[in-house]
Design an enzyme around this catalytic site. Structure first.
Site, short mmCIF file in Angstrom:
data_model
loop_
_atom_site.label_atom_id
_atom_site.label_comp_id
_atom_site.label_asym_id
_atom_site.label_seq_id
_atom_site.Cartn_x
_atom_site.Cartn_y
_atom_site.Cartn_z
N GLU A 132 0.82 -1.21 0.00
CA GLU A 132 0.00 0.00 0.00
C GLU A 132 0.86 1.26 0.00
OE1 GLU A 132 -2.71 -0.67 3.34
OE2 GLU A 132 -4.02 -1.81 2.02
N ASP B 111 -8.09 -9.07 4.18
CA ASP B 111 -7.87 -7.86 4.98
C ASP B 111 -8.95 -7.68 6.06
OD1 ASP B 111 -6.90 -5.50 5.87
OD2 ASP B 111 -7.20 -4.37 4.02
N GLU C 154 -12.74 -1.91 11.98
CA GLU C 154 -12.75 -1.21 10.70
C GLU C 154 -13.81 -1.77 9.74
OE1 GLU C 154 -8.98 -1.28 8.66
OE2 GLU C 154 -9.79 -0.30 6.88
C1 BDP Z 1 -6.20 -1.98 5.92
C2 BDP Z 1 -6.51 -0.59 6.42
C3 BDP Z 1 -5.34 0.34 6.26
C4 BDP Z 1 -4.10 -0.29 6.90
C5 BDP Z 1 -3.88 -1.66 6.31
C6 BDP Z 1 -2.72 -2.40 6.96
O1 BDP Z 1 -7.60 -0.07 5.68
O2 BDP Z 1 -5.66 1.57 6.86
O3 BDP Z 1 -2.99 0.52 6.70
O4 BDP Z 1 -5.02 -2.45 6.51
O5 BDP Z 1 -2.98 -3.37 7.67
O6 BDP Z 1 -7.23 -2.83 6.29
O7 BDP Z 1 -1.58 -2.05 6.75
#
Ligand code: BDP
Length: 736
Positions: free
Chosen positions: A327, A401, A429
């Site tokens: 990401e 996730d 979340e």
């Molecule tokens: C996702 C979240 C994000 C996190 C990412 C992570 O939306 O904000 O940075 O996981 O685990 O679910 O790095």
């Protein structure tokens, strides 16, 4: 009461720094004490499960008072001072006594808390073999033949954990006679991951701002830091990563390290070690090096020096948590190096100081033309055995996730020669933020008890992370924290149960959700069975309710874009692996992602027979159906319903379950304080409204593909799909 405890708490820390009490202490709230019970009119939830309410059973109360009026305990270290102050608070609350403390001497029929080396008489009642089983954190609580009650361990932290367990036993009003508990944690690192930014915004945080008041640190030590450490210690959590995985290198600069050191000092008596996230590009960001290539000697040197510096601030610094090449985060692959090369470079820097590196396996890249759920396994499985001994690979519970339901991650059981730890998300979340009552222990348990079949039947995920499957020495469980500055810590009063359950399961991954709920309710609300029983049932059912109104039958990643609040099955455009369409692929014939051997073959990443079970639509559990299979709308489910009807009925059931939770809660009014009762009641209203929002949005949207009517029993939406499509993006916490 407040003032007395302030003095007590602060005296523990006076050794290392001057502390100030900026916030009120536990035990606040209007109290009306009578001899037999403690009734609180308004409780704001700050006390968590450490309310220490008065023991109600009269005969037990008498026995406890008799037993605990004299305690041998020598508070010679900050940890033992913490033990003493906890006992003072707890026994005042539960028994309304102030015990007499004796520094030395073994007293039969009394309570003795100490290490065998300090109290040789303890050796008569505890064998060497037993002490060996305890390691550094275990404890023994035992009533001996001469009727004394001993709490012993190999370390002060073991004693602290033992005393918390003793208090927990009293909180639940269990008898102390013949008590004999020998316990040691089953995993080594039991750690919270705070996704806290330095500006105090918390990524995916729904309970206010970050607890860490960087601006006023290191001078101001809020009482909340200490209460945070107490709460963690009470459930055996022994580590905390203070900063977001999407890391800011500034935390590694002296200005911040001084602040980190102050927090570490405050937490140390409670056995809570501090860790930080390391931004992989820090040598460039801070060191002005041209690259952060892990194989460049200058880069290694920079990290070695940086780590040395950190240890001058925090001598027992735990180590780093790293999110790399995921990401948008920098990482070793920017230099064509592997994750192992990146992790090992940092591991070599911290190794001389006893530190570790938790390297996340949450990696995926839209430029890789592969099913996103397969990418972590593809990256990490070939690296098995290449990581240093002080690296532990941190794997999310499922391969996507943190969705309301996912199958377990195929790396569990598959990494045989590398240390492996679990990452759960405690912050909700994808499960309704801090406005939905969703008890997460059943989600944790479902994953921990899943059978990987890595070495035949019964080789559960739990065994793959406690070291019993492949013999790894370094083991652990991480939980993405749901804690913030909200007075009640977690936003939703029931969010506290998720923090509690996480700690209990990190200590013992084999504990059942039901037992944990029962303990938590008794300590947090009341022991009255007329409350405990229905509320336990409500909690145990709440995660399935959420799955039903959000993502039944294996649907996943159909939430709104960006902030992730509410439904968004229509989300399309932009990066494909961040859209809903990529995952549900609905058209007029079918819905679901074909991850079988005829599709992306994600099923092939599991051991047999799990791989075959998931691969075959006839044996794949229906709860994972659309995760692994593409299924026609008129497919006949086990119930005899078509897929479409079944899906609609699940959505409806989710809504009805929330309504049942409301009914259950409404009956609970007379058992607890008004403040928490009313607050939960209001939150349940939000949850009901949002469950309806999810149901209507998803059914109206998917109906445009299935073209089938809603089955009997499913409520029609009053509003058209267009209404839901137009719900504007409003500010949502946890995202900016
Ligand atoms: C996702 C979240 C994000 C996190 C990412 C992570 O939306 O904000 O940075 O996981 O685990 O679910 O790095």
């Amino acid at each position: 009461m407040t003032i007395r405890f302030s003095i007590l708490f602060l005296s523990i820390f006076a050794i290392s720094f001057t502390a100030q009490s900026a916030e009120p202490l536990l035990g606040e709230g209007k109290e009306e004490k009578t001899d037999s019970c403690l009734f609180r009119e308004g409780e704001d939830g700050y006390d968590l499960w450490l309310r220490y309410a008065r023991v109600e059973n009269e005969s037990l109360l008498k026995l406890y008072r008799e037993r605990l009026k004299k305690i041998t305990l020598n508070p010679s270290t900050p940890t033992l001072q913490a033990v003493k102050s906890e006992l003072l608070i707890a026994l005042d609350g539960m028994l309304a006594i102030e015990p007499e403390f004796i520094d030395s001497g073994y007293q039969s029929s009394g309570v003795v808390i100490g290490l065998p080396e300090k109290f040789p008489d303890i050796n008569v009642h505890v064998s060497k073999e037993e002490l060996n089983l305890l390691g550094n954190e275990g404890f023994i609580i035992r009533e001996t033949k001469d009727k004394s009650l001993i709490v012993t361990a190999n370390t002060d932290i073991g004693l602290l954990y033992g005393v918390f367990r003793l208090l927990n036993t009293i909180q639940q009003e269990q008898a102390l006679s013949e008590i004999n508990i020998i316990e040691a944690p089953k995993t080594k690192i039991r750690i919270l991951n705070h996704w806290d930014n330095l500006d105090r915004n918390v990524e995916r945080g729904y309970a206010g701002f970050s607890l860490w008041d960087w601006f006023r640190l290191p001078d101001v030590i809020h009482q909340r830091y200490i209460d945070y450490a107490r709460a963690n210690a009470s459930i055996g959590i022994n580590g905390t990563v203070l900063t977001n995985v999407n890391a800011n290198a500034q935390i590694l600069t002296p200005v911040y390290l001084e602040k980190v050191a102050a927090l570490a000092d405050a937490f140390r008596p409670y056995g809570l070690k501090v860790y930080l996230t390391a931004r992989f590009s820090a040598p460039i960001d801070l060191g002005k090096l041209p690259v952060a290539d892990p194989l460049d000697p200058q880069v290694q040197e920079w990290w070695n020096k940086k780590v040395e510096e950190i240890y001058t601030y925090v001598p027992d610094f735990g180590g780093f948590l790293v999110k790399a090449n995921s990401e948008g985060q920098p990482g070793p692959q920017d230099y064509k190096r592997s994750h192992a090369e990146g992790a090992n470079m940092l591991a070599d820097a911290v190794a001389p100081h006893g530190g570790i590196v938790m390297w996340r396996a949450f990696v995926y890249d839209q430029n890789v033309p592969e099913d996103r759920t397969k990418q972590a396994y593809n990256e990490f499985k070939p690296l098995d055995g290449v990581f240093r001994d002080n690296v532990i690979v941190q794997v999310k519970n499922g391969p996507l996730d943190f969705q309301p339901r996912e199958p377990f991650h195929p790396l569990f059981g598959a990494l045989e020669e590398s240390n492996l730890m679990m990452e759960f998300q405690i912050t909700q979340e994808y499960l309704g933020f801090s406005t939905h009552l969703v008890y997460l222990a059943p989600l944790f348990e479902e994953c921990l008890q899943a059978d990987t079949h890595a070495k035949g039947q019964g080789t559960t995920v739990a065994k793959s992370i406690d070291g019993s499957l492949h013999g790894q020495k370094l083991t652990g469980i991480a939980g993405v924290s749901n804690i913030g500055t909200d007075r009640n810590w977690t936003g939703h009063p029931f969010g506290q149960a998720n923090w509690y359950a996480f700690g209990r399961m990190a200590w013992d991954p084999y504990l059942a959700s039901e037992r944990i709920a029962d303990e938590w309710i008794k300590m947090t609300f009341t022991k009255d069975p007329a409350f405990v029983k229905p509320v336990t049932e409500m909690m145990l059912n709440s995660r399935e309710a959420c799955v039903n109104y959000m993502t039944p039958l294996g649907l996943h990643h159909i939430m709104a874009r960006g902030h992730h609040h509410g439904p968004g099955p229509w989300v399309s455009g932009g990066r494909p692996d961040w859209t809903a369409l990529y995952y549900h692929r609905a058209n007029t014939d079918s819905i679901g992602f074909n991850r079988t051997s005829s599709g992306s073959n994600a099923t092939g990443q599991y051991f047999k027979p799990v791989a075959e079970i998931f691969d075959d639509i006839n044996t794949c559990p229906e709860e994972y159906l659309l995760w692994f299979h593409r299924v026609p709308w008129d497919y006949k489910m086990k119930s005899g319903n078509t897929l479409w009807n079944e899906m609609a009925l699940h959505y409806q059931k989710g809504v009805e379950d929330v309504r049942n939770m409301q009914k259950t809660w409404n009956f609970m009014e007379s058992f607890i304080d008004k403040e928490r009762f009313m607050y939960v009641k209001s939150l349940l209203q939000i949850q009901e409204r949002e469950a309806v929002w999810w149901r209507n949005s998803c059914l109206l949207y998917f109906q445009t593909f299935s073209n089938m009517p809603l089955p009997e029993g499913v409520e029609e939406s009053y509003k058209p799909l267009e209404f839901y499509l137009k719900i504007n993006e409003i500010y949502m916490p946890g995202h900016h």
